[in-house]
Design a protein around this motif. Structure first.
Motif, PDB file in Angstrom:
ATOM      1  N   TRP A  55      -0.704   0.829   1.843  1.00 44.36           N
ATOM      2  CA  TRP A  55      -0.135   0.973   3.184  1.00 44.36           C
ATOM      3  C   TRP A  55       1.333   0.603   3.057  1.00 44.36           C
ATOM      4  O   TRP A  55       1.693  -0.555   2.939  1.00 44.36           O
ATOM      5  N   LYS A  92      -6.657  -0.838   8.572  1.00 41.69           N
ATOM      6  CA  LYS A  92      -5.829  -0.780   7.349  1.00 41.69           C
ATOM      7  C   LYS A  92      -5.950  -2.023   6.471  1.00 41.69           C
ATOM      8  O   LYS A  92      -5.101  -2.275   5.624  1.00 41.69           O
ATOM      9  N   ALA A 133      -6.398  -0.805   2.846  1.00 44.97           N
ATOM     10  CA  ALA A 133      -5.157  -0.167   2.387  1.00 44.97           C
ATOM     11  C   ALA A 133      -4.087  -1.217   2.110  1.00 44.97           C
ATOM     12  O   ALA A 133      -3.352  -1.117   1.127  1.00 44.97           O
ATOM     13  N   VAL A 191      -0.500   5.645   4.588  1.00 45.58           N
ATOM     14  CA  VAL A 191      -1.209   5.529   3.315  1.00 45.58           C
ATOM     15  C   VAL A 191      -0.502   6.386   2.276  1.00 45.58           C
ATOM     16  O   VAL A 191      -0.289   7.579   2.486  1.00 45.58           O
TER      17      VAL A 191
END
Length: 160
Positions: A111, A102, A105, A124
């Motif tokens: 995130w 992540k 993200a 997400v």
């Protein structure tokens, strides 16, 4: 204790760099798209209804994006193996980055805390970024609704 993540970059900001594994093997990075516009769409999970519809929509318009000189990249926290199955099953033509840690993200601020049926969790948030050939963010779509989204992104990309 709540985790603190970077704030989502804004329009005009330099796009956060990334270097991730991708479907089909190899890696994909921001540098691979230097000096050309790029659409990055973040989606929660391979082979779910909305994510599949979104990826098929971008694939259907990939030729039009190509004619406009705009590259496409899909990103989710799924594994390369999952991406490979997803691509094969739906004949997708867009590279898919595997953001298992992540990091991308988080850098793009997608995130975030989400809630469903009264339960909160991290995930997400479906979002799309249009990055200009100068490496700066030209447009952001946050909390995307899939219907008509790829067409709207293509229209904006053609305006660059």
């Amino acid at each position: 204790m709540t985790e603190v993540f970077p704030v989502q970059p804004g329009i005009g900001d330099k796009a956060p760099d990334f270097d991730l594994p991708r479907d089909g093997g190899g890696r994909v990075s921001l540098a691979d798209f230097a000096a050309r516009p790029l659409v990055i769409y973040f989606y929660p999970k391979d082979d779910t209804t909305a994510c599949t519809t979104e990826s098929i929509s971008f694939t259907a318009l990939s030729g039009e994006f190509g004619k406009a000189g705009v590259a496409l990249l899909g990103v989710s926290p799924d594994t390369v193996k999952s991406h490979d199955k997803f691509v094969k099953k739906h004949a997708l033509s867009i590279p898919l980055a595997a953001d298992e840690e992540k990091t991308m993200a988080i850098a793009y601020g997608v995130w975030r805390e989400k809630s469903m049926y009264g339960r909160t969790y991290m995930g997400v948030v479906r979002s799309t970024f249009l990055i200009g050939s100068d490496g700066r963010i030209a447009r952001i779509w946050d909390k995307v609704k899939v219907a008509g989204h790829a067409e709207a992104v293509l229209a904006a990309a053609k305006e660059l």
